[in-house]
Every structure is written in C-alpha cells, then in structure tokens.
Design an enzyme around this catalytic site. Structure first.
Site, PDB file in Angstrom:
ATOM      1  N   GLU A 127       0.915  -1.245  -0.092  1.00  0.00           N
ATOM      2  CA  GLU A 127       0.076   0.012  -0.042  1.00  0.00           C
ATOM      3  C   GLU A 127       0.750   1.270  -0.053  1.00  0.00           C
ATOM      4  OE1 GLU A 127      -3.365   0.378   2.581  1.00  0.00           O
ATOM      5  OE2 GLU A 127      -4.115  -1.876   1.713  1.00  0.00           O
ATOM      6  N   GLU A 136      -5.322  -8.502   0.190  1.00  0.00           N
ATOM      7  CA  GLU A 136      -6.239  -8.414   1.472  1.00  0.00           C
ATOM      8  C   GLU A 136      -7.614  -8.052   1.221  1.00  0.00           C
ATOM      9  OE1 GLU A 136      -4.837  -5.221   4.170  1.00  0.00           O
ATOM     10  OE2 GLU A 136      -2.726  -5.646   3.660  1.00  0.00           O
TER      11      GLU A 136
HETATM   12  C1  BGP Z   1      -4.618  -2.278   5.202  1.00  0.00           C
HETATM   13  C2  BGP Z   1      -3.337  -2.656   5.685  1.00  0.00           C
HETATM   14  C3  BGP Z   1      -3.348  -3.651   6.779  1.00  0.00           C
HETATM   15  C4  BGP Z   1      -4.588  -3.835   7.769  1.00  0.00           C
HETATM   16  C5  BGP Z   1      -5.921  -3.131   6.995  1.00  0.00           C
HETATM   17  C6  BGP Z   1      -7.224  -3.079   7.903  1.00  0.00           C
HETATM   18  O1  BGP Z   1      -4.755  -0.778   4.759  1.00  0.00           O
HETATM   19  O2  BGP Z   1      -2.547  -3.177   4.756  1.00  0.00           O
HETATM   20  O3  BGP Z   1      -2.267  -3.632   7.630  1.00  0.00           O
HETATM   21  O4  BGP Z   1      -4.318  -2.663   8.624  1.00  0.00           O
HETATM   22  O5  BGP Z   1      -5.662  -2.281   6.252  1.00  0.00           O
HETATM   23  O6  BGP Z   1      -6.851  -1.778   8.478  1.00  0.00           O
HETATM   24  P1  BGP Z   1      -7.341  -1.493   9.929  1.00  0.00           P
HETATM   25  O7  BGP Z   1      -6.341  -2.210  10.875  1.00  0.00           O
HETATM   26  O8  BGP Z   1      -7.220   0.017  10.207  1.00  0.00           O
HETATM   27  O9  BGP Z   1      -8.843  -1.622   9.846  1.00  0.00           O
END
Ligand code: BGP
Length: 469
Positions: free
Chosen positions: A165, A370
């Site tokens: 990201e 993800e």
């Molecule tokens: C993405 C990241 C992850 C994770 C996910 C969920 O952007 O790559 O590392 O954090 O988001 O985000 P959050 O934990 O803020 O809900």
C-alpha cells in the site's frame, strides 16, 4: 453481465490468508530486532500497541498448524526489515534470518505456499532518522535488503510483494501513525518519497528477476474503483480524477514505467512534482512485475469539487484519513451500499468491477492480498459466531467468481486476516481473523487461539475449491 454458466476457480488457486509482521509478531525488540517507524510512532493510548501483538513470533508453529487445519494453500506474511538488518543496512541478524526460515519451513511442511511482503509500513527507524524515503540512499538500502532476502529465501519462496500500500503511505500518511509530536509531511515531500519508493521498487524487481529465476514479484496496492455521485459529467470527471490520483498513478509506474499524464499535470500545476532525474525513467522502464497484488476493502463515491471549503471531510469512523481535495473531488455518500460497524463501505459488486478494471488496464494476473471485514467479535461460551464475516467473504468470492467468468486471470485470494491482529487505530477492538486470539487491549489473558465460525466455513470453501460459492 449475466451468464448461464459460471467458471470454476482455477485448479491451483491459492486460497490463502494474510498478516503483517508488526501487527502479528510482537517481540518488537527481541533477538536483535531494532525498532521500525511503527514502533516509534505515536498511537492512541486506549488501544493495544505492537509490543506483544498476537505473539506470533513465539507461536508461529501453532498458528501455521491451524492454518494447515483450515486448509490454507498460501500464507501471506511480511518480513520485518528490522529483524534482518537491524541497522537498516550492513550486518545481517542471524536470529531474524532464522525466524523467517522457520516460518517458511513450517509453511512448506503443510504444502502452504509462502507469499512474502518485503515491506509493510515498517521502515527501520534508524533510516527514518537519517531522512527516510526523502533520501536517495534509502533506495540503495532497500536494494541491499532485497538482495539479502533473495539470497536467503529465493530458493524457498516463489511469490514476493515489494511494498504494501504505497498509495496509502503517500496519500494518508497519518493512517499508520505519526512521529511523536510530529506533523504529516507536506505533499511535495511525500511525492518525492513516492518517487524514491518507485525507484527502489523498480530496482528490486529487476534484481529479483536476475537472482530468482522462476520467481514472481509484484506491487501490493490498495485499489478500488470509483463511482460518480450522479450522472453529471462533472462528477464523472471528478471520479476519474481521484481514481487516477489514488490508484492508477501508483500501479502504472511499476507496470509501464511512467507517471500517468493526468497525475503529472496535477503535480506540476500544484508545484509538487518530485525531482525526477533523466536516468530515473530508464530505471522505471527497466523493470516489470509478474502480477498485480491488490488489497480491496471498499469502493468510493465521488462528486465534483465545489471549492466551497467543504470538499474535505474525514472518512467515516477514521479521523486519520481525510478525503476530498479542493479542485479535484469531494467524497459523496452511496445509498446503494451497506457499511460495516466501522463505517467502511461494503461493496462486493465493486470488487468484481475493480478486478475487471485492473485486469483490463494491466493484463497481468491478480493476487488479492487483502479483503475482509473488521468487527468487534464476541467470544461466547468458547465460540465466536461471526456470521457477518462469512456473509462478507461469501459475497466477495461470489463476485470474484463472476470476475473469473468475465475473463479476469486470478492467482489467489488472501483475505485479511489469517488470525486476529492489531488494527492500527482500533487495537483488538476491531478484529479481522478466522482465528480469535484471546486477549484484550491491555489484558493479555492466555492468548489462546479459538477457531471462529468463519474458520470452518473457509475450510469447507477451500476443500470444495469454491464450488459452494
Ligand atoms: C490495510 C493494511 C493492513 C490492515 C488493513 C485493515 O490498509 O495493509 O495492514 O491494517 O488495512 O486496516 P485497519 O486495521 O485500520 O482496519
């Protein structure tokens, strides 16, 4: 488009799940590891930090055995740069090297394909102190780190992700935390950092192809399609503006070696164009990824900027992420989609739409690294009934199967997350895993691993290669 018959998921489809080092491992200063920027940044006082996280560093064997029980074909995890090279460059830390050797060996023991992210938000703090991504020296440091990783693990790992990201780091730097008392860097500085990361990524991809024949490498971006708020042409242009600036400008560079012309016009007009040397274009053009990895959570709906001082607003449920930009776009509500408990748009059809757009644009196979829903899961009588997670994943997989039928080439699907881990702003209040980790924000309890209902649903889905979807 409707079809009479839907295509199956490919035979060798990588049914996986994801984590990242700083969110799952804990042991932040153990066995020679140095702090990363994440460890040094300021985080809210009322949520868990990353010191212990889910203690995966000590429990990886138990965790990977559970992943095997779930039937995972792939496990996406990140390597902490600070475990391998605690000084950012130079001396290799053998204990850190051994940890990831062990993780990879455990995966292979169960025929789980390891998918390695090289860099998931966690720049070594010692490099940050010297100027971090503002300096060209950090490009060389990343290449040195890559060379070490490919030598150490290139024989055992086929799938590699360069940077997680990058678009989030540049567009929403506060989202991963801020230096104590520090401020968000200005846009010019951020786009210069972005350019240096692009060069580092290109150099590493080139080196990888020389060092790891048969291996595959790609960027992992947060990609999402945009809808215009209405059928007004101005809204369509605004949606396109933001889609280019948020997504395509970050993916075009690794694939085509160029900055999107609309983005260049924007950067030049605002006086925030980074310094680009003429040889940089050769570096960028000299490298190509083998696939696109994408993180997908939501779509966005976009209206034309009104320039009335109200274009910019915080994303629902997340004060760290500001959306909207004067003269570019303003965020709008979409009445056709649901939202999660944390205000994130839930849009499975938008997933199919995004997959189609990404494939059409890059002609490269796609690995979803993800996708998932954060929720405050409740443990009741030793069980977690997370039917909302099953519903979310089922609907997204249904749409992915349609995208496959549309002709999109898919490598695999690694939802977030394999097990509960620290959410950057909501600690353990907001959980994503298939496996519950029994700890609270500050009470570590016994950290017992408890299989959620979604674990059994995913197990069945994998066993049937998605025929139930
Ligand atoms: C993405 C990241 C992850 C994770 C996910 C969920 O952007 O790559 O590392 O954090 O988001 O985000 P959050 O934990 O803020 O809900």
């Amino acid at each position: 488009m409707n079809y009479k018959n839907r295509k199956d998921f490919p035979e060798n489809f990588l049914w996986g799940a994801s984590t990242s080092a700083y969110q799952v491992e804990g042991a932040v200063l153990e066995d020679g590891k140095s702090p990363s920027i994440i460890d040094m940044y300021e985080h809210p006082d009322d949520v868990a930090d990353f010191q212990i996280a889910s203690d995966h560093y000590h429990r990886y064997k138990e965790d990977i055995a559970l992943f095997a029980q779930m039937g995972l074909k792939a496990y996406r995890f990140s390597i902490a740069w600070t475990r391998i090279l605690p000084e950012g460059t130079g001396k290799v830390n053998e204990a850190g090297v051994a940890f990831y050797k062990n993780v990879i060996r455990e995966c292979r023991k169960y025929q789980i394909e390891p998918i390695v992210t090289m860099y998931h938000f966690d720049l070594p703090y010692c490099l940050e102190k010297e100027g971090g991504w503002n300096r060209r020296e950090t490009i060389d440091a990343f290449v040195e780190y890559g060379k070490n990783l490919f030598e150490l693990y290139g024989k055992d790992v086929v799938y590699w992700l360069t940077i997680n990201e990058q678009n989030t780091m540049i567009l929403h730097p506060g989202a991963i935390g801020l230096p104590k008392g520090g401020k968000v860097p200005g846009k010019k500085e951020l786009y210069q950092q972005n350019h240096h990361m692009m060069l580092a990524q290109a150099k590493v991809m080139k080196l990888f192809h020389e060092m790891v024949p048969g291996g595959k490498i790609g960027p992992a971006l947060n990609l999402t399609a945009m809808y215009p708020a209405t059928c007004a042409p101005e809204d369509a242009i605004a949606a396109h503006n933001w889609e280019v600036l948020r997504c395509w400008n970050f993916a075009d560079v690794p694939v085509y070696g160029w900055y999107h012309p609309l983005a260049v016009s924007y950067l030049e007009d605002r006086g925030i164009m980074p310094e680009v040397l003429s040889e940089d274009y050769e570096t960028l053009k000299d490298a190509r990824p083998d696939f696109i990895a994408m993180n997908y959570y939501s779509t966005a709906t976009i209206g034309a900027s009104k320039g009335d001082g109200q274009d910019v607003a915080a994303r629902a449920g997340d004060q760290q992420i500001m959306l909207g930009e004067n003269g570019v776009y303003r965020p709008a509500e979409n009445p056709n989609v649901e939202k999660s408990q944390y205000g994130w748009v839930i849009d499975p059809v938008g997933f199919r739409y995004t997959l189609r757009k990404v494939y059409e644009r890059y002609h490269l196979p796609i690995l979803v690294t993800e996708n998932g829903i954060g929720a405050s899961d409740q443990l009741e009588d030793g069980k977690v009934h997370d039917e909302y997670r099953i519903d979310f994943l089922k609907k997204h997989l249904y749409q992915m199967r349609l995208a496959i039928t549309d002709g999109v080439e898919m490598i695999g699907y690694c939802p977030w997350a394999a097990l509960d881990l620290v959410s950057t702003h909501q600690g353990y209040q907001k959980r994503y895993g298939f496996i519950y980790v029994d700890r609270d924000e500050f009470d570590l309890k016994d950290m017992k691993r408890i299989l959620k209902d979604s674990f059994f649903w995913y197990q069945k889905t994998i066993a049937e290669n998605g025929k139930n979807i």
